[in-house]
Design an enzyme around this catalytic site. Structure first.
Site, mmCIF file in Angstrom:
data_model
loop_
_atom_site.group_PDB
_atom_site.id
_atom_site.type_symbol
_atom_site.label_atom_id
_atom_site.label_comp_id
_atom_site.label_asym_id
_atom_site.label_seq_id
_atom_site.Cartn_x
_atom_site.Cartn_y
_atom_site.Cartn_z
ATOM 1 N N TRP A 3 58.661 13.760 -52.972
ATOM 2 C CA TRP A 3 57.316 13.178 -52.825
ATOM 3 C C TRP A 3 57.435 11.685 -52.484
ATOM 4 O O TRP A 3 56.650 11.156 -51.708
ATOM 5 C CB TRP A 3 56.525 13.348 -54.135
ATOM 6 C CG TRP A 3 55.174 12.700 -54.098
ATOM 7 C CD1 TRP A 3 54.009 13.262 -53.676
ATOM 8 C CD2 TRP A 3 54.842 11.359 -54.496
ATOM 9 N NE1 TRP A 3 52.980 12.364 -53.779
ATOM 10 C CE2 TRP A 3 53.463 11.192 -54.278
ATOM 11 C CE3 TRP A 3 55.568 10.291 -55.004
ATOM 12 C CZ2 TRP A 3 52.786 10.006 -54.554
ATOM 13 C CZ3 TRP A 3 54.904 9.102 -55.276
ATOM 14 C CH2 TRP A 3 53.540 8.967 -55.060
ATOM 15 N N HIS A 4 58.442 11.048 -53.064
ATOM 16 C CA HIS A 4 58.551 9.606 -52.851
ATOM 17 C C HIS A 4 58.947 9.242 -51.438
ATOM 18 O O HIS A 4 58.617 8.159 -50.965
ATOM 19 C CB HIS A 4 59.561 9.005 -53.847
ATOM 20 C CG HIS A 4 58.975 8.814 -55.200
ATOM 21 N ND1 HIS A 4 58.913 9.817 -56.123
ATOM 22 C CD2 HIS A 4 58.395 7.730 -55.780
ATOM 23 C CE1 HIS A 4 58.331 9.364 -57.217
ATOM 24 N NE2 HIS A 4 58.003 8.105 -57.045
ATOM 25 N N GLY A 5 59.665 10.087 -50.773
ATOM 26 C CA GLY A 5 60.020 9.729 -49.410
ATOM 27 C C GLY A 5 60.861 10.781 -48.733
ATOM 28 O O GLY A 5 61.524 11.587 -49.389
ATOM 29 N N PHE B 63 54.865 5.462 -49.603
ATOM 30 C CA PHE B 63 54.886 6.841 -50.088
ATOM 31 C C PHE B 63 53.547 7.517 -49.857
ATOM 32 O O PHE B 63 53.325 8.603 -50.233
ATOM 33 C CB PHE B 63 55.268 6.880 -51.575
ATOM 34 C CG PHE B 63 56.552 6.132 -51.859
ATOM 35 C CD1 PHE B 63 57.622 6.242 -50.985
ATOM 36 C CD2 PHE B 63 56.677 5.321 -52.965
ATOM 37 C CE1 PHE B 63 58.796 5.549 -51.217
ATOM 38 C CE2 PHE B 63 57.852 4.633 -53.218
ATOM 39 C CZ PHE B 63 58.902 4.746 -52.335
#
Lengths: 310, 477
Positions: B322-324, B477
């Site tokens: 999800w963060h990247g 993000f």
């Protein structure tokens, strides 16, 4: 609501009083400094009025030894290089200098980083914030954004990130070993292969900064200042490409250009002469300045230089 | 528009003033316009994505309400999931998966030109996608009734204080607040402004100062030794904390000024005594989102032990992704999953060791050791989070453990200001004992309170970084 407004006004009044008084104090002490990495060096430059000036980024600041250059060229030199500067900063600084005096020779170190794209190119002018009263500096400072002049209502804002420097340089006067703007880099780079495979590639050019680069040359020429552009050594065989359009421009303007590419100057292939991949250390700087002084001297296009410009 | 930009300093007071002057029934219109304007300042055309996402979830919510059974609602939930996650995948992950597939196939001598999707990542897409998804899932589960007012729903998706970097709000908390009638309240405005001031301090004085050193070191890993890399990693730990919690404080504070309560997103995370506790204190709105919508649906802890550990690990892996769109984030998520499962598995052993070594008899000292060790583990994770790629991350870890040398002092000014900021922050977090800055200051004497305001404002003015290009880390993000 009344209570809130009353307290907000009181807070603003306190802040205003502190800003004015501390700002005044900062102004006073800043203009007493003569060296420093946050603008004090400019005071030294304007006071010295040296006929030979070196402009550029950290690659100028730590690589061009004014004493050595001055000896070779027969006049006092001052290193006005500034870590992380851009062509915009150089141009603004030149305009500020020209408000005070006209130097005879400018040695302009070329580094692609000074014309590379950045999201906020005008932020590089921050060492010049204390000189906001100069018309030419103010004209450029305002261009950062429409709201930028609002910040300058604060008298402390021009000293953002500089207060420690102002304090330190009022106590210790100069960085250890610093002389006429030059700041020797005493460390030695670790031995690494000459062709460093993961060198960062040169970034994208910023047309605005390329334009300021050209304006710098043009302004200097208009004021009758001799300009020499130099690409100083780096610890890399195939360093950065110098933009061909800039080389053509220098040719058009009859500006001599020296490229100290390691292929032509193998004596700079020794890692002991470097602080890191992009910067010579003090030993390398001495050797380089000596060589550069000889090369510029051989041009014989510089009139006899006064020891310092009145 | 960035919170730390001069534009916001003008935008926010104007919106607040108009908000309190506006009749209650039109306030949602004002806030919606302000929110869309706020978003459009970044890239105007991407507001269409936001509107599209809003319309899909609004319509699906209404259609789900007409279905009495979960089975009937499922198809509408699927449409919502496919559209929202599809957009997220397209903009954020397509190139990552495409490149990874190309690289994997190349190992088997299969070469092809991986197609690339060339578009800027819409700012905050991960945040508003998760916020709208929580609405659709809650309506599907029957946990809430769908919102019938399109304008209010659009405001829920786009409410400007938390639109681009959270906190990721739940519909049950935020939607009803948009129907509230909030008059100007001295206490709320004062508390909100305090939070905002504290958030600005954390962002421009601490985070943006530390950024210079971290970038200088992490941008040239091969040239730095282990000591320098360790310091840069510790600095990054505080940079990301101050950057993100600073954003959250400004978001929560600005919403509070207008009368809205957003959920707390950070609670002194570096005082955690275990990784499990860290995740209860770090990015709380995201970790609770993953708990409610990923971990528990996977079965949570009410499954056989092996499956439970897989659930934990998977949840962290997805959280990393999800963060990247980069393997470094996947590795970071996997590492935290590993920490978590290890901490569960080794708990009895650690308790025995503490009892046998006598540490259990000195609870304060034991807590201190656990806090330092947890911070160390979290910092190891930050290496993966911050490194440009996995090989850099591994090189950094190798150097930290095997390559001593003199510390790179680079921009000494930034180190000095950064360390001062960290000391102040840790001191504040310690003394405040988990209270928000508004609550903590509320209990202090007038001189302390006003001294704090003036000190914060002067620090921002004299030490803060006013680089207009300085974004918040979590924007990407």
């Amino acid at each position: 609501m009344k209570k809130f407004l009353f307290k907000i006004i009181i807070l603003f009044l306190i802040m205003f009083a502190l800003d004015r008084s501390l700002g005044r104090l900062a102004d006073h002490y800043f203009f007493k400094t003569r060296d420093g990495d946050t603008g004090g060096q400019i005071n030294g430059l304007l006071e010295k009025k040296a006929p030979i000036l070196v402009f550029g980024s950290s690659r100028a600041e730590g690589q061009y030894v004014p004493d050595v250059l001055g000896k070779s060229l027969g006049g006092e030199a001052f290193n006005a290089g500034f870590k992380g500067s851009s062509s915009l900063y150089d141009y603004a600084l030149l305009r500020l200098v020209l408000e005070h005096y006209t130097p005879s020779l400018i040695i302009y170190d070329f580094s692609v980083q000074t014309i590379n794209k950045s999201e906020d190119p005008y932020s590089k002018l921050y060492p010049l914030y204390p000189f906001r009263s100069s018309p030419s500096v103010w004209e450029l400072l305002k261009k950062r954004s429409r709201l930028e002049p609002l910040f300058f209502f604060s008298r402390l804002y021009p000293y953002n990130s500089k207060l420690h420097s102002v304090m330190m340089f009022n106590i210790w006067k100069n960085r250890p070993g610093a002389s006429n703007g030059y700041f020797p880099q005493r460390s030695v780079m670790r031995p690494v292969p000459l062709e460093e495979p993961d060198r960062k590639e040169a970034g994208e050019r910023d047309p605005l900064l390329v334009d300021y680069y050209k304006q710098f040359i043009q302004l200097a020429k208009e004021r009758g200042i001799k300009v020499v552009v130099v690409c100083s050594p780096r610890y890399s065989t195939g360093a950065y490409d110098i933009p061909q359009d800039l080389i053509r421009y220098l040719e058009e303007m009859s500006v001599p250009f020296f490229d100290f590419d390691l292929n032509g100057y193998p004596q700079f292939s020794d890692h002991k002469l470097y602080k890191d991949l992009d910067h010579l250390n003090d030993v390398g700087a001495e050797i380089f300045s000596e060589l550069l002084g000889q090369k510029i001297g051989a041009l014989q296009f510089i009139p006899a230089l006064p020891a310092s410009t009145p | 528009m960035l919170f730390n930009s001069p534009q916001f300093i003008i935008f926010f007071p104007i919106v607040v003033l108009l908000y309190f002057l506006c009749p209650y029934r039109f306030r949602w219109v004002l806030l919606l316009c302000a929110s869309y304007y706020f978003y459009m300042c970044w890239k105007a055309e991407y507001v269409l994505l936001l509107i599209f996402s809003t319309l899909i979830d609004y319509v699906m919510g209404l259609l789900m309400a007409k279905e009495p059974t979960k089975a009937g609602r499922k198809k509408y939930l699927l449409i919502s999931l496919v559209v929202n996650l599809g957009l997220l995948f397209l903009f954020k992950y397509f190139n990552f998966f495409s490149d990874s597939a190309r690289a994997a196939l190349a190992q088997f001598n299969i070469f092809y030109n991986a197609p690339a999707f060339k578009a800027l990542l819409p700012v905050g897409i991960s945040f508003y996608t998760f916020q709208t998804l929580s609405y659709s899932i809650d309506v599907y589960r029957g946990d809430m009734k769908p919102e019938r007012h399109l304008g209010i729903f659009a405001l829920y998706v786009s409410f400007f204080p938390q639109l681009v970097a959270g906190p990721i709000e739940r519909p049950q908390n935020l939607l009803p607040q948009f129907y509230g009638k909030y008059d100007f309240s001295y206490e709320r405005v004062r508390d909100g402004l305090k939070l905002m001031l504290w958030g600005f301090f954390k962002k421009v004085v601490v985070a943006d100062r530390l950024l210079f050193y971290v970038e200088a070191v992490y941008g040239n890993v091969s040239q730095h030794n282990g000591v320098t890399l360790l310091l840069a990693t510790v600095f990054f730990a505080f940079q990301i904390y101050c950057d993100f919690s600073g954003y959250s404080d400004i978001a929560i504070g600005s919403a509070k000024v207008m009368g809205f309560d957003l959920m707390r997103n950070f609670n002194r995370p570096y005082f955690s005594k275990s990784v499990a506790e860290f995740w209860k204190r770090w990015h709380i709105s995201l970790s609770t989102w993953f708990r409610d919508y990923v971990y528990i649906p996977l079965g949570g802890s009410r499954v056989p032990a092996a499956r439970w550990h897989i659930n934990l690990f998977l949840t962290f892996l997805i959280s990393g992704l999800w963060h990247g769109a980069n393997w470094t984030y996947v590795a970071w998520g996997a590492l935290h999953g590993f920490y978590f499962t290890c901490s569960v598995l080794t708990q009895p052993l650690r308790e025995r060791v503490a009892a046998a070594s006598g540490l259990a008899r000195h609870p304060r000292f034991h807590a201190f050791i656990r806090t330092v060790f947890t911070f160390f583990l979290v910092c190891l994770g930050w290496v993966f989070f911050r490194a440009a790629n996995l090989s850099d991350a591994i090189l950094i870890l190798k150097k930290i453990f095997s390559d001593p040398g003199p510390l790179f002092l680079g921009g000494f000014r930034d180190i000095m200001y950064g360390v001062m900021g960290i000391v102040f922050l840790v001191g504040f977090d310690f003394w405040s004992r988990g209270q928000d800055v508004d609550q903590f200051l509320g209990r202090q004497k007038l001189v302390v309170r006003w001294g704090f305001y003036v000190l914060m404002a002067l620090s921002i003015l004299t030490v803060g970084v006013f680089d207009h290009a300085s974004q918040f880390i979590y924007f990407q993000f």
